[in-house]
Design a protein around this motif. Structure first.
Motif, mmCIF file in Angstrom:
data_model
loop_
_atom_site.group_PDB
_atom_site.id
_atom_site.type_symbol
_atom_site.label_atom_id
_atom_site.label_comp_id
_atom_site.label_asym_id
_atom_site.label_seq_id
_atom_site.Cartn_x
_atom_site.Cartn_y
_atom_site.Cartn_z
ATOM 1 N N PRO A 514 -45.092 -52.646 1.725
ATOM 2 C CA PRO A 514 -45.159 -53.762 1.243
ATOM 3 C C PRO A 514 -46.121 -53.999 0.092
ATOM 4 C CG PRO A 514 -46.516 -53.776 3.199
ATOM 5 C CD PRO A 514 -46.044 -52.477 3.053
ATOM 6 N N ALA A 515 -47.050 -53.164 -0.117
ATOM 7 C CA ALA A 515 -47.885 -53.371 -1.552
ATOM 8 C C ALA A 515 -46.975 -52.875 -2.594
ATOM 9 C CB ALA A 515 -49.038 -52.538 -1.402
ATOM 10 N N SER A 516 -46.297 -51.488 -2.521
ATOM 11 C CA SER A 516 -45.471 -51.028 -3.677
ATOM 12 C C SER A 516 -44.280 -51.152 -3.857
ATOM 13 C CB SER A 516 -45.830 -49.481 -3.649
ATOM 14 O OG SER A 516 -45.509 -48.802 -2.466
ATOM 15 N N GLY A 517 -43.590 -51.508 -2.643
ATOM 16 C CA GLY A 517 -42.011 -51.643 -2.498
ATOM 17 C C GLY A 517 -41.448 -50.256 -2.274
ATOM 18 N N ASN A 518 -42.082 -49.187 -2.157
ATOM 19 C CA ASN A 518 -41.622 -47.808 -2.006
ATOM 20 C C ASN A 518 -41.508 -47.491 -0.631
ATOM 21 O OD1 ASN A 518 -41.693 -47.375 -5.025
ATOM 22 N ND2 ASN A 518 -43.898 -46.913 -4.699
ATOM 23 N N ALA A 519 -40.268 -46.651 -0.512
ATOM 24 C CA ALA A 519 -40.133 -45.899 0.792
ATOM 25 C C ALA A 519 -41.355 -44.914 1.129
ATOM 26 C CB ALA A 519 -38.596 -45.516 1.066
ATOM 27 N N VAL A 520 -41.727 -44.937 2.264
ATOM 28 C CA VAL A 520 -42.714 -43.909 2.770
ATOM 29 C C VAL A 520 -42.495 -43.270 3.929
ATOM 30 C CG1 VAL A 520 -45.286 -43.784 3.271
ATOM 31 C CG2 VAL A 520 -44.482 -45.136 1.522
ATOM 32 N N SER A 521 -42.436 -41.953 4.008
ATOM 33 C CA SER A 521 -42.223 -41.322 5.466
ATOM 34 C C SER A 521 -43.526 -41.109 6.131
ATOM 35 C CB SER A 521 -41.573 -40.034 5.306
ATOM 36 O OG SER A 521 -40.229 -40.279 4.752
ATOM 37 N N SER A 522 -43.610 -41.168 7.261
ATOM 38 C CA SER A 522 -44.851 -40.681 8.100
ATOM 39 C C SER A 522 -44.451 -40.069 9.431
ATOM 40 C CB SER A 522 -45.743 -41.851 8.383
ATOM 41 O OG SER A 522 -44.872 -42.860 9.284
ATOM 42 N N ILE A 523 -45.432 -39.403 10.122
ATOM 43 C CA ILE A 523 -45.119 -38.806 11.292
ATOM 44 C C ILE A 523 -46.395 -39.208 12.284
ATOM 45 C CG2 ILE A 523 -46.053 -36.698 10.531
ATOM 46 C CD1 ILE A 523 -44.374 -35.134 12.473
ATOM 47 N N THR A 524 -45.815 -39.626 13.721
ATOM 48 C CA THR A 524 -46.930 -39.772 14.704
ATOM 49 C C THR A 524 -46.530 -39.110 15.968
ATOM 50 O OG1 THR A 524 -45.745 -41.853 15.063
ATOM 51 C CG2 THR A 524 -47.427 -42.086 13.557
ATOM 52 N N ARG A 525 -47.731 -38.969 16.551
ATOM 53 C CA ARG A 525 -47.735 -38.391 18.045
ATOM 54 C C ARG A 525 -47.273 -39.416 18.826
ATOM 55 N NH1 ARG A 525 -51.080 -33.843 21.330
ATOM 56 N NH2 ARG A 525 -49.840 -33.682 23.092
ATOM 57 N N LEU A 526 -46.248 -39.253 19.636
ATOM 58 C CA LEU A 526 -45.816 -40.484 20.553
ATOM 59 C C LEU A 526 -46.785 -40.295 21.870
ATOM 60 C CD1 LEU A 526 -41.925 -40.333 20.309
ATOM 61 C CD2 LEU A 526 -43.419 -42.041 19.257
ATOM 62 N N SER A 527 -46.855 -41.366 22.535
ATOM 63 C CA SER A 527 -47.438 -41.621 23.824
ATOM 64 C C SER A 527 -46.532 -41.443 24.822
ATOM 65 C CB SER A 527 -48.164 -42.998 24.003
ATOM 66 O OG SER A 527 -47.057 -43.958 23.928
ATOM 67 N N PRO A 528 -46.853 -41.428 26.065
ATOM 68 C CA PRO A 528 -45.634 -41.237 27.233
ATOM 69 C C PRO A 528 -44.590 -42.317 27.037
ATOM 70 C CG PRO A 528 -47.765 -40.559 28.145
ATOM 71 C CD PRO A 528 -48.259 -41.228 26.684
#
Length: 563
Positions: A514-528
């Motif tokens: 929302p700050a820059s308006g740019n698309a950003v990719s991320s990776i997170t570990r999922l909980s059960p």
């Protein structure tokens, strides 16, 4: 194993710092979320080509750092590290790649700068990445040979063969160079001999030109020199016109006057002695002047002879491209060696020919041993792959391996063909007959087999399940899961049957900042709970239904029981 991945300013990844566990790691995400970007960053860190296109939105340096933990490094990897003055730090090998906005990059291993070549060489011992299009490698002769050699346990034999093959190549190159020199020496022998005779007949002497030029200068000015020297003698002895008393007589008279004065002035005695010393020195000087005068020759014949010799020497230097007589002498010695060394070169050529023949015998014997080992292992290798492919629901599949002799190369004198038929009839080359799903199954079977024989701590499968679904996907997931018992395995997948396997599940997502308006990719570990929802999404699509969630729970539970 790959313990930690840190990324800063790489394409759509602004900042990422994530750790991974042992065993089977699942990575999922919607198409376009950034899974390929994540893999691209990892490839960059391991030595892939770098350019300015990898720089993210902030325009600063792109940094990718990967922390590997290797409990028992292979000997080959330790040798590579030692050759570059590197060593693991408590089992950790940290590789880092920094790319600046101009596209230039720097590479580091445990904070020590290294070349990209060293980084790529080390990566081959740390991780094996199977990309979506790697099934094309089934048609590569080197890959087929490598797979069979791993199964046959030909590592040591292949290393011995390659060392012998490299030595034979070195000797062949040396023989070719020496033979070329000998042929050139023979073809130029007459020419070199005539040039050598020209230099030898010149009777060259070191420093001759300098001596001749000095003599020429004296001879050209001999009359003036003699006039000056005679003038000195005349003035000293009083023989010049109009002079009755010379310098010598005047000095003697002055000395006598001072001696007479010394009877009354003691200091005059010392002055007389000094004057006497001056007269002795002047006598000596004039004596040498007389000697030089006598030796000075006013001879036009000698002058002409000296000038002819100087002209001859300059002509020789121009002809032979030399600047001094010393260089002419060096050229004479070189030509003498060329003319007389033909027999020595012939001896060297004979010795090298014998060495090449001996090396060739060694290479051929080792190649025969490799061929025998490959032929012996081909049937059981093919049977192993065939069983795996049939397990992946191709019940009539036939997989065969043909070992044919070929020209000697650094891998031996064999070519290996993989023949396949899904129906069990008329197997042909695998690259000509298998569909995408069949190729994926064959490649997974090969990778699973190779993983048992290669000392590789981490393997990544990037959508190896392309072209399969249903129960086949479940079996592929089970096979990948089995590999995760002995090594760290990453599986990037779109199939819920595969995603339900494994010890950890990571989700790659893309959002708008929302700050820059740019698309950003991320990776997170999922909980059960998060894992249930992600598998449900993969089962049902964008709209999650209760049935999909129940199916996901059931799939995860059954996979857990299998594990």
């Amino acid at each position: 194993m790959l313990r930690r991945l840190q990324i800063r300013n790489y394409v759509l990844i602004d900042s990422l710092d994530i750790e991974f566990p042992e065993g089977l790691v699942i990575i999922t995400g919607q198409t376009g979320a950034g899974k390929s970007i994540l893999l691209g960053a990892l490839n960059l860190a391991l030595g892939a080509k770098a350019d300015a296109s990898v720089i993210g939105e902030d325009g600063g340096n792109c940094v990718v750092e990967v922390d590997f933990y290797v409990e028992n490094p292979a000997e080959a990897m330790l040798s590579l590290l030692q050759e570059n003055d590197l060593e693991p730090e408590d089992g950790h090998i940290i590789v880092r790649r920094v790319v600046n906005p101009t596209g230039r990059s720097r590479s580091f291993i445990n904070d020590s700068p290294v070349t990209v070549q060293v980084l790529s060489s080390l990566a081959a011992y740390l991780i094996d990445i199977h990309s979506q299009h790697q099934t094309l490698r089934l048609s590569e002769p080197a890959f087929r040979l490598s797979a069979l050699d791993m199964f046959a346990g030909n590592g040591d034999l292949l290393s011995e063969y390659r060392a012998a093959f490299a030595e034979m190549g070195r000797l062949e190159s040396e023989l070719a160079a020496m033979s070329s020199r000998l042929e050139k020496a023979r073809s130029e022998k007459e020419y070199n001999a005539s040039r050598l005779a020209m230099l030898e007949s010149a009777s060259l002497k070191p420093g001759e030109l300098e001596s001749l030029e000095a003599e020429q200068k004296q001879l050209a000015n001999a009359e003036e020199i003699k006039e000056c020297l005679c003038g000195v003698e005349s003035l000293y002895y009083g023989e010049s016109s109009g002079e009755s008393v010379g310098v010598d007589s005047m000095l003697k008279s002055m000395e006598r006057y001072l001696e007479r004065a010394s009877k009354y002035i003691p200091a005059a005695a010392g002055l007389a002695e000094r004057l006497s010393s001056c007269r002795v020195e002047a006598d000596d000087i004039v004596s040498e002047v007389s000697s030089v005068n006598s030796a000075t020759d006013v001879s036009q014949e000698r002058l002409q002879s000296v000038e002819d010799r100087i002209s001859f020497l300059y002509g020789l230097m121009q002809k032979f491209g030399c600047r001094t007589v010393g260089e002419l002498l060096a050229e004479r010695d070189r030509l003498d060696a060329l003319v007389s060394d033909t027999s020595g070169m012939e001896d060297k050529v004979r010795a090298l020919s014998d060495a090449v023949a001996t090396a060739g015998d060694t290479v051929r014997k080792l190649a025969e041993s490799l061929h025998a080992s490959r032929e012996k292992s081909a049937a059981s290798f093919a049977s192993s792959i065939q069983d795996s492919v049939r397990y992946l629901e191709l019940p009539y599949a036939v997989f065969e391996v043909q070992v044919c002799q070929a020209l000697l190369s650094q891998s031996g004198n064999d070519s290996v063909s993989f023949l396949f038929s899904a129906s069990g009839k008329n197997p042909v080359d695998v690259s000509r007959c298998a569909s995408g799903g069949e190729l994926s199954r064959i490649m997974l079977s090969l990778k699973a087999m190779m993983a048992r024989y290669m000392d590789m701590p981490t393997m990544i499968f990037d959508e190896i399940d392309t072209g399969v679904s249903g129960s086949v996907a479940d079996r592929m997931g089970s096979m990948i899961c089995d590999m995760g018992h002995d090594m760290q395995v990453f599986a990037i997948t779109h199939l819920p049957q595969v995603a339900a396997k494994g010890d950890a599940h990571y989700l790659v997502s893309k959002e708008i900042d929302p700050a820059s308006g740019n698309a950003v990719s991320s990776i997170t570990r999922l909980s059960p709970e998060g894992r249930v929802m992600e598998v449900a999404r993969m089962l049902s699509g964008s709209v999650l239904t209760d049935a999909a969630i129940e199916n996901a729970k059931s799939l995860l539970q059954s996979s857990s029981l299998t594990l």
